[in-house]
Design a protein around this motif. Structure first.
Motif, PDB file in Angstrom:
ATOM      1  N   LEU B 159      -9.603  -6.536  -4.032  1.00  0.00           N
ATOM      2  CA  LEU B 159      -8.834  -5.843  -2.821  1.00  0.00           C
ATOM      3  C   LEU B 159      -8.311  -7.057  -1.980  1.00  0.00           C
ATOM      4  CD1 LEU B 159     -10.815  -3.136  -1.427  1.00  0.00           C
ATOM      5  CD2 LEU B 159      -9.090  -2.899  -3.240  1.00  0.00           C
ATOM      6  N   SER B 160      -7.315  -6.746  -1.306  1.00  0.00           N
ATOM      7  CA  SER B 160      -6.416  -7.958  -0.437  1.00  0.00           C
ATOM      8  C   SER B 160      -7.062  -7.886   0.808  1.00  0.00           C
ATOM      9  CB  SER B 160      -4.929  -7.522  -0.321  1.00  0.00           C
ATOM     10  OG  SER B 160      -4.532  -8.293   0.818  1.00  0.00           O
ATOM     11  N   GLY B 161      -7.525  -9.184   1.271  1.00  0.00           N
ATOM     12  CA  GLY B 161      -8.429  -9.281   2.674  1.00  0.00           C
ATOM     13  C   GLY B 161      -7.595  -9.533   3.817  1.00  0.00           C
ATOM     14  N   SER B 162      -6.152  -9.598   3.260  1.00  0.00           N
ATOM     15  CA  SER B 162      -4.989 -10.129   4.552  1.00  0.00           C
ATOM     16  C   SER B 162      -4.625  -8.718   5.067  1.00  0.00           C
ATOM     17  CB  SER B 162      -3.923 -11.110   4.086  1.00  0.00           C
ATOM     18  OG  SER B 162      -3.633 -10.849   2.573  1.00  0.00           O
ATOM     19  N   ASP B 163      -4.614  -7.675   4.076  1.00  0.00           N
ATOM     20  CA  ASP B 163      -4.258  -6.429   4.583  1.00  0.00           C
ATOM     21  C   ASP B 163      -5.482  -5.350   5.041  1.00  0.00           C
ATOM     22  OD1 ASP B 163      -1.477  -7.011   3.730  1.00  0.00           O
ATOM     23  OD2 ASP B 163      -1.921  -6.597   1.672  1.00  0.00           O
ATOM     24  N   PRO B 164      -5.176  -4.710   5.843  1.00  0.00           N
ATOM     25  CA  PRO B 164      -6.045  -3.509   6.271  1.00  0.00           C
ATOM     26  C   PRO B 164      -6.772  -2.898   4.951  1.00  0.00           C
ATOM     27  CG  PRO B 164      -4.173  -2.799   7.276  1.00  0.00           C
ATOM     28  CD  PRO B 164      -4.031  -4.156   6.627  1.00  0.00           C
ATOM     29  N   ILE B 165      -7.950  -2.605   4.983  1.00  0.00           N
ATOM     30  CA  ILE B 165      -8.479  -1.604   3.953  1.00  0.00           C
ATOM     31  C   ILE B 165      -8.764  -0.364   4.435  1.00  0.00           C
ATOM     32  CG2 ILE B 165     -10.710  -1.495   2.446  1.00  0.00           C
ATOM     33  CD1 ILE B 165     -11.210  -4.615   2.809  1.00  0.00           C
ATOM     34  N   SER B 166      -8.296   0.513   3.577  1.00  0.00           N
ATOM     35  CA  SER B 166      -8.437   1.915   3.979  1.00  0.00           C
ATOM     36  C   SER B 166      -9.571   2.907   3.305  1.00  0.00           C
ATOM     37  CB  SER B 166      -7.006   2.601   4.024  1.00  0.00           C
ATOM     38  OG  SER B 166      -6.481   2.510   2.721  1.00  0.00           O
ATOM     39  N   ILE B 167      -9.945   3.664   3.834  1.00  0.00           N
ATOM     40  CA  ILE B 167     -11.089   4.555   3.302  1.00  0.00           C
ATOM     41  C   ILE B 167     -10.717   5.899   2.764  1.00  0.00           C
ATOM     42  CG2 ILE B 167     -13.190   5.418   3.658  1.00  0.00           C
ATOM     43  CD1 ILE B 167     -13.729   3.108   5.982  1.00  0.00           C
ATOM     44  N   VAL B 168     -11.016   6.168   1.671  1.00  0.00           N
ATOM     45  CA  VAL B 168     -10.679   7.600   1.021  1.00  0.00           C
ATOM     46  C   VAL B 168     -11.713   8.208   0.716  1.00  0.00           C
ATOM     47  CG1 VAL B 168      -8.274   6.862   0.226  1.00  0.00           C
ATOM     48  CG2 VAL B 168      -9.875   6.699  -1.208  1.00  0.00           C
ATOM     49  N   LYS B 169     -11.694   9.392   0.690  1.00  0.00           N
ATOM     50  CA  LYS B 169     -13.015  10.098   0.055  1.00  0.00           C
ATOM     51  C   LYS B 169     -12.589  10.882  -1.052  1.00  0.00           C
ATOM     52  CE  LYS B 169     -14.333  11.270   4.966  1.00  0.00           C
ATOM     53  NZ  LYS B 169     -14.619  11.991   6.134  1.00  0.00           N
ATOM     54  N   LYS B 170     -13.094  10.161  -1.943  1.00  0.00           N
ATOM     55  CA  LYS B 170     -12.985  10.603  -3.390  1.00  0.00           C
ATOM     56  C   LYS B 170     -14.176  10.821  -4.234  1.00  0.00           C
ATOM     57  CE  LYS B 170      -8.263   8.871  -4.405  1.00  0.00           C
ATOM     58  NZ  LYS B 170      -7.581   9.076  -5.449  1.00  0.00           N
ATOM     59  N   GLY B 171     -15.142  10.679  -3.559  1.00  0.00           N
ATOM     60  CA  GLY B 171     -16.689  10.712  -3.965  1.00  0.00           C
ATOM     61  C   GLY B 171     -16.896   9.285  -4.799  1.00  0.00           C
ATOM     62  N   ASP B 172     -18.108   9.576  -5.671  1.00  0.00           N
ATOM     63  CA  ASP B 172     -18.336   8.297  -6.348  1.00  0.00           C
ATOM     64  C   ASP B 172     -17.237   7.581  -7.161  1.00  0.00           C
ATOM     65  OD1 ASP B 172     -20.662   9.259  -5.133  1.00  0.00           O
ATOM     66  OD2 ASP B 172     -21.937   8.938  -7.221  1.00  0.00           O
ATOM     67  N   TRP B 173     -17.392   6.331  -6.949  1.00  0.00           N
ATOM     68  CA  TRP B 173     -16.116   5.475  -7.513  1.00  0.00           C
ATOM     69  C   TRP B 173     -16.509   5.543  -9.268  1.00  0.00           C
ATOM     70  CZ3 TRP B 173     -16.337   1.152 -10.758  1.00  0.00           C
ATOM     71  CH2 TRP B 173     -15.172   0.370 -10.682  1.00  0.00           C
ATOM     72  N   ASN B 174     -15.358   5.619  -9.995  1.00  0.00           N
ATOM     73  CA  ASN B 174     -15.587   5.332 -11.323  1.00  0.00           C
ATOM     74  C   ASN B 174     -14.096   4.684 -11.797  1.00  0.00           C
ATOM     75  OD1 ASN B 174     -13.412   7.285 -11.852  1.00  0.00           O
ATOM     76  ND2 ASN B 174     -14.838   8.924 -11.703  1.00  0.00           N
ATOM     77  N   GLN B 175     -14.275   4.314 -13.274  1.00  0.00           N
ATOM     78  CA  GLN B 175     -13.297   3.391 -13.639  1.00  0.00           C
ATOM     79  C   GLN B 175     -11.935   3.830 -13.455  1.00  0.00           C
ATOM     80  OE1 GLN B 175     -14.685   0.162 -14.668  1.00  0.00           O
ATOM     81  NE2 GLN B 175     -12.729  -0.362 -14.013  1.00  0.00           N
ATOM     82  N   ASN B 176     -11.875   5.280 -13.596  1.00  0.00           N
ATOM     83  CA  ASN B 176     -10.572   5.836 -13.767  1.00  0.00           C
ATOM     84  C   ASN B 176      -9.840   5.849 -12.417  1.00  0.00           C
ATOM     85  OD1 ASN B 176     -11.161   6.743 -16.176  1.00  0.00           O
ATOM     86  ND2 ASN B 176     -12.125   8.761 -15.426  1.00  0.00           N
ATOM     87  N   MET B 177     -10.669   5.740 -11.472  1.00  0.00           N
ATOM     88  CA  MET B 177      -9.745   5.729  -9.999  1.00  0.00           C
ATOM     89  C   MET B 177      -9.736   4.260  -9.505  1.00  0.00           C
ATOM     90  SD  MET B 177     -12.329   6.949  -7.171  1.00  0.00           S
ATOM     91  CE  MET B 177     -13.301   8.472  -7.735  1.00  0.00           C
ATOM     92  N   ALA B 178     -10.117   3.310 -10.439  1.00  0.00           N
ATOM     93  CA  ALA B 178      -9.822   2.063  -9.963  1.00  0.00           C
ATOM     94  C   ALA B 178      -8.526   1.493  -9.441  1.00  0.00           C
ATOM     95  CB  ALA B 178     -10.707   0.981 -11.004  1.00  0.00           C
ATOM     96  N   ASP B 179      -7.719   1.495 -10.655  1.00  0.00           N
ATOM     97  CA  ASP B 179      -6.294   1.198 -10.223  1.00  0.00           C
ATOM     98  C   ASP B 179      -5.517   1.742  -9.087  1.00  0.00           C
ATOM     99  OD1 ASP B 179      -6.327  -0.580 -12.373  1.00  0.00           O
ATOM    100  OD2 ASP B 179      -5.770   1.268 -13.922  1.00  0.00           O
ATOM    101  N   GLU B 180      -5.762   3.034  -8.998  1.00  0.00           N
ATOM    102  CA  GLU B 180      -4.957   3.763  -8.112  1.00  0.00           C
ATOM    103  C   GLU B 180      -5.772   3.267  -6.579  1.00  0.00           C
ATOM    104  OE1 GLU B 180      -5.650   8.025  -7.830  1.00  0.00           O
ATOM    105  OE2 GLU B 180      -4.880   8.035  -5.966  1.00  0.00           O
ATOM    106  N   LEU B 181      -6.945   3.064  -6.452  1.00  0.00           N
ATOM    107  CA  LEU B 181      -7.345   2.485  -5.284  1.00  0.00           C
ATOM    108  C   LEU B 181      -7.138   1.008  -4.780  1.00  0.00           C
ATOM    109  CD1 LEU B 181     -11.188   3.695  -5.339  1.00  0.00           C
ATOM    110  CD2 LEU B 181      -9.478   4.319  -3.648  1.00  0.00           C
TER     111      LEU B 181
END
Lengths: 199, 217, 198
Positions: B159-181
């Motif tokens: 993730l980029s540290g120079s931009d703000p990190i946002s939080i989404v509620k998608k449940g437990d992380w898995n490989q499929n959502m990695a790119d989108e996040l």
């Protein structure tokens, strides 16, 4: 500003991290003296008093003795002995200075030594890093005072409910301890609502 | 008066014996505790700066420690990496985490060093979800866990540290959502522990703010 | 006074948590998982046994009015031993039990046993009493933790029980602890009353 830090600590020890209802500390006196509102108030004020003083004194002990001579591992033993002595001293002092106050709080004071919320607040002051921070003394004082107020609040709420329970029709086996625990659970559930608040 | 003298002596003797006993036990275990601490730090550094070798340990403002590391990239260039420790208050108590970034403030990894969050909720931020169930373990069909890192900490990588990190509620992380996040520079919150998630993100952003000047030098 | 009777009174008739209502703070706080409950049982039983042994050894030397401070010092010493040893050899247990390790000092059960039993009885009986009380305390914690961990986290010893099942998270936090213990006490009361009728 700094005042915000203190307000945050105060608010979170009273409501969000209420020692009794969300950290389950000091349960024995919470259940033991919550039958009557009068005695609950007496116990609550005695705890506020002892917790604030204990926070201040353990602050000095920790910072200027335990940390300085690198004997932090003696923390538990030092704190409990200090708390036990404070309770004794407070009892003697109140007895001399104000017999009226002594009559109101006196019988509760010996019970406070084994109230784990008092040792709890002393240990938590250390664990949350207050002692080494800039406004350490004030922060520990606020936390001690807030924890006491939170304790008083929980005790008053509980005793108010328990006084009304006397006349309620409760199944025989649920009377006494079981229903008290279930009510404490519901109260604690209500206090969880504060958790969403942030500053 | 004699009574007081006697009682005082007894109390003094008892506490003296107690402290001597504790001092000797402490002396016996001191090295092991120090060893565990350094081991913990080493492991955390390996997680937040994967593949890097630490070249220097520096201190900022004479108090907080941070690490500078280097790695050779595929085309022979030397990449610099930085690791530092930051703190923020979580749901119950302080959360301490170590963050590793490269020179462009891209997060390479995070490691939560200390937390006292609610077990089953906030504490899941440091739990590695086991692939196996309790029954697998008693029947003996469970093998070694492949995963070394909790999913919650893993999702911060790249993730980029120079931009703000946002939080989404998608449940437990898995490989499929990695790119989108990764595209939206966001992390998935732990179910039922939004405060913990926020606190960890705050902790990282606070640390990045503090150290970005040094890293940009 | 039979050994068997002294041992089993801690488990049933005088169970610290269920009957005497003491040692409630750790009972509610550390029972989020069965392994925490078992470690708490081990730590508390160790401190209780050691303090009972020592108290019953020194009971005749200590003058009555400094009794309590001496007992507290003895208990605090063993608690610190547990603290240091756990920190050095079981760091994970040390972090997951957290402040409830130093708070073993104020578990009224330990001071209570020193005062009520060990200062009046011999060493052997004090050990039996400590083991009975400690195990009685620990078993209650384990049962409570079993319900909280299975229902609240769908886990046992950290491993998932039923894959894909959404647990009731409320059981792992304070309200779940209060309500589960309340229901356990209710169940115990019901069993007691139905026994009396027969």
């Amino acid at each position: 500003m700094e005042i915000k830090i203190f307000l945050t600590i105060l608010f979170s020890t009273i409501f969000i991290n209420n020692y009794v209802l969300s950290q389950t500390l000091g349960i024995c006196p919470f259940l033991g003296v919550s039958k009557k509102t009068d005695s609950a108030a007496g116990m609550g004020f005695a705890v506020i008093f002892v917790m604030t003083i204990a926070s201040i004194i353990t602050y000095f002990i920790y910072k200027y003795i335990l940390l300085r001579y690198d004997i932090v591992y003696l923390r538990t033993i030092a704190f409990i002995l200090v708390i036990a002595s404070i309770v004794q001293l407070v009892e003697m002092a109140i007895n001399k200075l104000s017999p009226v106050l002594y009559r109101a709080l006196g019988i509760f004071l010996p019970l406070i030594t084994t109230n784990c919320a008092v040792l709890g607040v002393a240990v938590l002051n250390v664990e949350s890093g207050f002692i080494t921070s800039e406004y350490g003394l004030l922060m520990t004082m606020v936390q001690g005072f807030g924890a006491g107020v939170g304790f008083l609040l929980a005790l008053m709420l509980m005793s108010g409910i328990r006084e009304r329970l006397e006349t309620a029709d409760i199944p025989f086996n649920l009377k006494g301890m079981p229903i008290t625990f279930i009510i404490a659970g519901l109260l604690s559930l209500a206090f969880m609502g504060f958790a969403g608040m942030s500053f | 008066m004699k009574e007081i003298g006697k009682s005082t002596t007894i109390l003094a003797v008892v506490t003296l014996i107690a402290s001597l006993l504790l001092a000797s036990i402490y002396a016996l275990t001191k090295d092991r505790i120090a060893f565990l601490e350094s081991e913990k730090e080493k492991n955390a550094l390996a997680v937040v700066l994967p593949g890097f070798t630490i070249v220097e340990t520096r201190t900022k403002d004479d108090s907080s420690q941070y690490w500078v590391a280097e790695k050779k990239s595929k085309n022979g260039e030397t990449i610099k990496g930085y690791a530092f420790i930051s703190e923020a208050s979580g749901y119950s108590g302080t959360i301490r985490c170590m963050i590793g970034v490269d020179h462009s403030l891209t997060i390479l990894g995070i490691s939560i060093l200390q937390q006292t969050e609610t077990p089953g909720l906030g504490a899941r931020s440091v739990e590695i979800a086991s692939k196996y169930t309790f029954w697998d373990v008693i029947t003996g069909s469970a093998k070694d866990e492949g995963e070394q890192l909790p999913w919650f900490q893993k999702q911060f990588q790249q993730l980029s540290g120079s931009d703000p990190i946002s939080i989404v509620k998608k449940g437990d992380w898995n490989q499929n959502m990695a790119d989108e996040l990764r595209e939206t520079n966001s992390v998935s919150a732990i179910t039922g522990a939004t405060i913990t998630t926020k606190a960890i993100v705050t902790c990282i952003e606070k640390g990045l703010n503090e150290y970005s000047a040094i890293i940009n030098e | 006074m039979s050994v068997k009777k002294e041992f089993f009174k801690g488990l049933v008739d005088k169970n610290p948590v269920m009957v005497l209502g003491i040692g409630l703070c750790p009972a509610l706080a550390v029972t989020t998982s069965v392994s925490n409950a078992l470690w708490m049982m081990l730590a508390t039983t160790f401190v209780l046994t050691c303090s009972n042994i020592l108290v019953s050894l020194v009971k005749n030397i200590i003058p009555a009015h400094v009794r309590i401070p001496v007992f507290i010092t003895i208990i605090a010493t063993f608690v610190t031993v547990v603290e240091i040893v756990l920190k050095a050899y079981q760091p994970e247990v040390y972090t997951s039990l957290g402040i409830f390790i130093p708070l073993i000092v104020v578990n009224c059960m330990i001071l209570g046993r020193a005062e009520e039993f060990a200062s009046r009885n011999g060493v052997f009986m004090s050990i039996v009493d400590a083991l009975g009380m400690g195990i009685g305390f620990g078993l209650t914690l384990t049962v409570l933790a079993f319900f909280r961990e299975t229902l609240g986290a769908n886990k046992l010893f950290g491993y998932t029980l039923i894959p894909g099942f959404e647990p009731a998270g409320i059981m792992t936090v304070a309200p779940g602890a209060f309500i589960t213990l309340g229901l356990m006490l209710w169940a115990m009361n019901s069993i007691m009353t139905s026994r009396k009728k027969h």
